[in-house]
Write a protein that holds these residues in place. Sequence first.
Motif, PDB file in Angstrom:
ATOM      1  N   PHE B   9       3.078  -2.921  -0.685  1.00 40.44           N
ATOM      2  CA  PHE B   9       3.160  -1.945  -1.623  1.00 40.44           C
ATOM      3  C   PHE B   9       4.585  -1.485  -1.998  1.00 40.44           C
ATOM      4  O   PHE B   9       4.805  -0.480  -2.740  1.00 40.44           O
ATOM      5  CB  PHE B   9       2.436  -0.797  -1.108  1.00 40.44           C
ATOM      6  N   ARG B  93     -15.110  -8.015  -0.355  1.00 38.38           N
ATOM      7  CA  ARG B  93     -15.225  -6.748  -1.218  1.00 38.38           C
ATOM      8  C   ARG B  93     -15.017  -7.354  -2.630  1.00 38.38           C
ATOM      9  O   ARG B  93     -15.396  -6.776  -3.513  1.00 38.38           O
ATOM     10  CB  ARG B  93     -14.380  -5.709  -0.992  1.00 38.38           C
ATOM     11  N   LEU B 112      -6.024  -3.442   2.553  1.00 37.65           N
ATOM     12  CA  LEU B 112      -6.010  -2.299   1.796  1.00 37.65           C
ATOM     13  C   LEU B 112      -5.915  -2.502   0.328  1.00 37.65           C
ATOM     14  O   LEU B 112      -5.134  -3.242  -0.054  1.00 37.65           O
ATOM     15  CB  LEU B 112      -4.976  -1.241   2.254  1.00 37.65           C
ATOM     16  N   ILE B 113      -6.919  -2.157  -0.445  1.00 36.86           N
ATOM     17  CA  ILE B 113      -6.844  -2.706  -2.030  1.00 36.86           C
ATOM     18  C   ILE B 113      -6.992  -1.533  -2.761  1.00 36.86           C
ATOM     19  O   ILE B 113      -7.771  -0.600  -2.665  1.00 36.86           O
ATOM     20  CB  ILE B 113      -8.475  -3.132  -1.998  1.00 36.86           C
ATOM     21  N   CYS B 114      -5.872  -1.540  -3.639  1.00 34.76           N
ATOM     22  CA  CYS B 114      -5.566  -0.578  -4.332  1.00 34.76           C
ATOM     23  C   CYS B 114      -6.678  -0.646  -5.693  1.00 34.76           C
ATOM     24  O   CYS B 114      -6.614  -1.873  -6.504  1.00 34.76           O
ATOM     25  CB  CYS B 114      -4.146  -0.406  -4.918  1.00 34.76           C
ATOM     26  N   ALA B 121      -2.552  -5.100   0.503  1.00 27.66           N
ATOM     27  CA  ALA B 121      -1.698  -5.080   1.453  1.00 27.66           C
ATOM     28  C   ALA B 121      -2.485  -5.412   2.827  1.00 27.66           C
ATOM     29  O   ALA B 121      -3.929  -5.169   2.796  1.00 27.66           O
ATOM     30  CB  ALA B 121      -0.905  -3.725   1.967  1.00 27.66           C
ATOM     31  N   ALA B 123      -2.795  -4.510   6.619  1.00 31.74           N
ATOM     32  CA  ALA B 123      -2.252  -3.306   7.647  1.00 31.74           C
ATOM     33  C   ALA B 123      -2.622  -3.941   8.989  1.00 31.74           C
ATOM     34  O   ALA B 123      -3.683  -4.584   9.007  1.00 31.74           O
ATOM     35  CB  ALA B 123      -2.992  -2.119   7.497  1.00 31.74           C
ATOM     36  N   GLU B 149     -12.138  -3.769   5.302  1.00 30.92           N
ATOM     37  CA  GLU B 149     -11.348  -3.304   4.071  1.00 30.92           C
ATOM     38  C   GLU B 149     -11.607  -2.091   3.372  1.00 30.92           C
ATOM     39  O   GLU B 149     -12.493  -1.528   3.712  1.00 30.92           O
ATOM     40  CB  GLU B 149     -12.127  -4.482   3.151  1.00 30.92           C
ATOM     41  N   ALA B 150     -10.452  -1.858   3.169  1.00 32.10           N
ATOM     42  CA  ALA B 150     -10.411  -0.270   2.478  1.00 32.10           C
ATOM     43  C   ALA B 150     -10.066  -0.215   1.005  1.00 32.10           C
ATOM     44  O   ALA B 150      -9.211  -1.201   0.585  1.00 32.10           O
ATOM     45  CB  ALA B 150      -9.597   0.693   3.252  1.00 32.10           C
ATOM     46  N   VAL B 151     -10.851   0.412   0.110  1.00 29.26           N
ATOM     47  CA  VAL B 151     -10.440   0.579  -1.322  1.00 29.26           C
ATOM     48  C   VAL B 151      -9.840   2.159  -1.376  1.00 29.26           C
ATOM     49  O   VAL B 151     -10.248   2.960  -0.754  1.00 29.26           O
ATOM     50  CB  VAL B 151     -11.479   0.584  -2.198  1.00 29.26           C
ATOM     51  N   GLY B 152      -8.562   2.219  -2.049  1.00 26.40           N
ATOM     52  CA  GLY B 152      -7.926   3.483  -2.260  1.00 26.40           C
ATOM     53  C   GLY B 152      -6.940   3.466  -3.225  1.00 26.40           C
ATOM     54  O   GLY B 152      -6.899   2.381  -4.205  1.00 26.40           O
ATOM     55  N   LEU B 153      -5.900   4.162  -3.039  1.00 20.67           N
ATOM     56  CA  LEU B 153      -4.784   4.219  -3.910  1.00 20.67           C
ATOM     57  C   LEU B 153      -3.484   3.935  -3.208  1.00 20.67           C
ATOM     58  O   LEU B 153      -3.355   4.245  -2.207  1.00 20.67           O
ATOM     59  CB  LEU B 153      -4.443   5.538  -4.543  1.00 20.67           C
ATOM     60  N   CYS B 154      -2.726   2.961  -3.877  1.00 22.29           N
ATOM     61  CA  CYS B 154      -1.427   2.658  -3.084  1.00 22.29           C
ATOM     62  C   CYS B 154      -0.369   3.888  -3.282  1.00 22.29           C
ATOM     63  O   CYS B 154      -0.815   4.455  -4.256  1.00 22.29           O
ATOM     64  CB  CYS B 154      -0.962   1.322  -3.721  1.00 22.29           C
ATOM     65  N   PRO B 155       0.758   3.882  -2.769  1.00 27.11           N
ATOM     66  CA  PRO B 155       1.805   4.907  -2.768  1.00 27.11           C
ATOM     67  C   PRO B 155       1.892   5.084  -4.446  1.00 27.11           C
ATOM     68  O   PRO B 155       1.920   6.051  -4.878  1.00 27.11           O
ATOM     69  CB  PRO B 155       2.805   4.464  -2.117  1.00 27.11           C
ATOM     70  N   GLN B 158      -0.659   6.594  -6.524  1.00 25.56           N
ATOM     71  CA  GLN B 158      -1.216   8.153  -6.221  1.00 25.56           C
ATOM     72  C   GLN B 158      -0.101   8.951  -7.237  1.00 25.56           C
ATOM     73  O   GLN B 158      -0.543  10.059  -7.150  1.00 25.56           O
ATOM     74  CB  GLN B 158      -0.788   8.393  -4.895  1.00 25.56           C
TER      75      GLN B 158
END
Lengths: 162, 162
Positions: B9, B93, B112-114, B121, B123, B149-155, B158
């Motif tokens: 990231f 996913r 970590l999936i943006c 990434a 982790a 696995e996590a889905v969310g927003l990378c730095p 954001q």
Amino acid sequence: MDPDGTLAFASHDHAACRDGAMAHAEAVAEAKGLRLTPVRRRALEILLESHQALGAYDVLDRLAEEGFGRQPPVAYRALEFLVEHGFAHRIRRLNAFAACMHPGEAHVPVFLICSACNGLAEAPGAAVATALRQSAGPLGFRVERMSIEAVGLCPACQEGDE
Amino acid sequence: MDPDGTLAFASHDHAACRDGAMAHAEAVAEAKGLRLTPVRRRALEILLESHQALGAYDVLDRLAEEGFGRQPPVAYRALEFLVEHGFAHRIRRLNAFAACMHPGEAHVPVFLICSACNGLAEAPGAAVATALRQSAGPLGFRVERMSIEAVGLCPACQEGDE
DNA sequence: CTTGACTAGTTATCTTATAACATATTCCTT
DNA sequence: AAGGAATATGTTATAAGATAACTAGTCAAG
């Protein structure tokens, strides 16, 4: 209802388990003003028949047999509704769906998938979720959803396999 | 190489990142006596081009353009080899594959999936894996493999989105 | 220089999932 | 009770992901 996930892998009165989950889901739907229509209800009942994940097409076949539409969107839409409102979960590793054992309760599920019998249990995931957020934090990643799934052997299938 | 997952990231010298990973993979293959054949090597290079997951058919298209076979098994077999030997990971996913950032090191990856830029990434997952095992233990479940696995927003994604 | 293990290619098919559109139902508003 | 918006159900068609089964080439060991 099965707060620690022990039910799925233990022999139990499944009729009561199923009926309880169904009643609970209905109460939640009622409270939230959700429309648990015939297809949706039936889809949930089908998922509740066993502690296993079912593919969308498995559910579709069952629905079609019972007079509902026989095209994929029929099943996918019913399942999508159930997942969206917390009545079911999607198990990504299996491309399949399973009834939620804790409808109405906020929880991060950890799915335990038995590779021998296809049994599926939902273990409590609060600690895992916390660890995950702590792992993602230093990277500046904001976690929104997570899927945590493990494959292995359930207690019954470990016997004679040690 | 990127022990804490920060690289993916952050802006970095990706040519060096890619070359380093490739060199590392080759060394590991050499040491283990694995045959990193042309298709396999090329598939890995393709995955290493970005910190994103690629679908098997995306990889296949690239391979076909370059003179390798154009049928699905060509890509699936190369990817299967890479995953089996730890050079790549499968992201359930996304129904996709990504190069491993720590070839040769035993590790439980947390992906970590943006959702905005599709960045991916890896982790560190040791603590998460421990928590998962502790969650599964009381059920008598023996964990063999896990996907976290996590889905969310990378730095970067954001910003302007707070 | 042949045998056996592995690799790469093919055709064909299967499974999973969604897009796009038509019809029917529900429910709110007047 | 009728109109109209929103929701739900159904269809056809197709996209996307994955594997089975077979054929042929490669390569190293005996």
